[in-house]
Write an enzyme that holds these catalytic residues in place. Sequence first.
Site, PDB file in Angstrom:
ATOM      1  N   GLY A   1      -4.090 -16.660   0.113  1.00  0.00           N
ATOM      2  CA  GLY A   1      -3.470 -15.889  -1.454  1.00  0.00           C
ATOM      3  C   GLY A   1      -1.716 -15.542  -0.780  1.00  0.00           C
ATOM      4  O   GLY A   1      -1.550 -16.561   0.270  1.00  0.00           O
ATOM      5  N   CYS A   2      -1.447 -14.921  -1.112  1.00  0.00           N
ATOM      6  CA  CYS A   2       0.344 -14.777  -1.020  1.00  0.00           C
ATOM      7  C   CYS A   2       0.589 -14.537   1.193  1.00  0.00           C
ATOM      8  O   CYS A   2      -0.414 -13.764   1.848  1.00  0.00           O
ATOM      9  CB  CYS A   2       0.763 -13.857  -1.238  1.00  0.00           C
ATOM     10  SG  CYS A   2       2.562 -12.946  -0.434  1.00  0.00           S
ATOM     11  N   PHE A   3       1.311 -15.667   1.291  1.00  0.00           N
ATOM     12  CA  PHE A   3       1.223 -15.588   2.128  1.00  0.00           C
ATOM     13  C   PHE A   3       1.971 -14.644   3.413  1.00  0.00           C
ATOM     14  O   PHE A   3       2.091 -14.494   4.659  1.00  0.00           O
ATOM     15  CB  PHE A   3       1.837 -17.876   2.956  1.00  0.00           C
ATOM     16  CG  PHE A   3       2.954 -17.582   2.337  1.00  0.00           C
ATOM     17  CD1 PHE A   3       4.164 -16.935   2.061  1.00  0.00           C
ATOM     18  CD2 PHE A   3       3.952 -19.640   2.743  1.00  0.00           C
ATOM     19  CE1 PHE A   3       5.705 -17.264   1.803  1.00  0.00           C
ATOM     20  CE2 PHE A   3       5.034 -19.891   2.076  1.00  0.00           C
ATOM     21  CZ  PHE A   3       5.791 -18.266   1.229  1.00  0.00           C
ATOM     22  N   TRP A   4       3.310 -14.180   3.028  1.00  0.00           N
ATOM     23  CA  TRP A   4       3.150 -13.174   3.200  1.00  0.00           C
ATOM     24  C   TRP A   4       3.183 -11.734   4.215  1.00  0.00           C
ATOM     25  O   TRP A   4       2.436 -12.067   5.513  1.00  0.00           O
ATOM     26  CB  TRP A   4       3.879 -12.108   2.569  1.00  0.00           C
ATOM     27  CG  TRP A   4       5.370 -12.552   1.711  1.00  0.00           C
ATOM     28  CD1 TRP A   4       6.122 -14.287   2.214  1.00  0.00           C
ATOM     29  CD2 TRP A   4       6.497 -12.183   0.694  1.00  0.00           C
ATOM     30  NE1 TRP A   4       7.004 -14.207   1.015  1.00  0.00           N
ATOM     31  CE2 TRP A   4       6.806 -13.145   0.728  1.00  0.00           C
ATOM     32  CE3 TRP A   4       6.187 -11.074  -0.694  1.00  0.00           C
ATOM     33  CZ2 TRP A   4       8.074 -12.937  -0.848  1.00  0.00           C
ATOM     34  CZ3 TRP A   4       6.811 -11.151  -1.007  1.00  0.00           C
ATOM     35  CH2 TRP A   4       7.814 -11.940  -1.520  1.00  0.00           C
TER      36      TRP A   4
ATOM     37  N   ASP B   1      -2.339 -12.198  -7.313  1.00  0.00           N
ATOM     38  CA  ASP B   1      -1.696 -13.311  -7.321  1.00  0.00           C
ATOM     39  C   ASP B   1      -2.860 -14.584  -7.414  1.00  0.00           C
ATOM     40  O   ASP B   1      -3.634 -14.702  -7.526  1.00  0.00           O
ATOM     41  CB  ASP B   1      -1.462 -13.363  -5.769  1.00  0.00           C
ATOM     42  CG  ASP B   1      -0.575 -13.156  -4.913  1.00  0.00           C
ATOM     43  OD1 ASP B   1       0.126 -12.138  -5.986  1.00  0.00           O
ATOM     44  OD2 ASP B   1      -0.598 -12.155  -4.060  1.00  0.00           O
TER      45      ASP B   1
END
Length: 169
Positions: A9-12, A90
């Site tokens: 998912g969102c890499f942050w 996301d």
Amino acid sequence: MAHIYFAGGCFWGVEHYFKQVKGVVSTETGFANGNNALQAPTYEQVYTDTTGFAETVHVVYDETQVSFELLLDLFFAAIDPTSLNKQGHDEGTRYRTGIYYTDENQREQAQARLAAEQQKHDKPVVVELEPLQAFYPADEYHQDYLDKHPDGYCHLSPALFAFARKSNG
């Protein structure tokens, strides 16, 4: 040092999560396994979902301090392995889940773990398992994002970060 690439998912949040683990030496956000004709894709290009790249975190770890098996356990604790192209809020192919391995031993361990994970679910597990084909680092803005912006968006719960910190410490 060993290297593995996780798309979750969102890499942050995925980057921040793995940074908590004792024995993880470094993390880097970027884009993996997309259209190889595109050299060094930008975030804006990947965001269109037309490049085939997934938001991915490059994890460098010391095998004497943390096992690949534990990293797999942590990965599966942080994702919904049955959700295709979606994690949290996301959506899009850039948010697909994947394990991009760098050697045969990782492939074998991840394949066994995927089979075991499938036994826990009624729906198909849709985590990609592929050799790393390409990885391009994201812009500096995306590196260590949650360290720079502690109140920034993240699809992972803060409890997962604490879980990762205590996983082998």
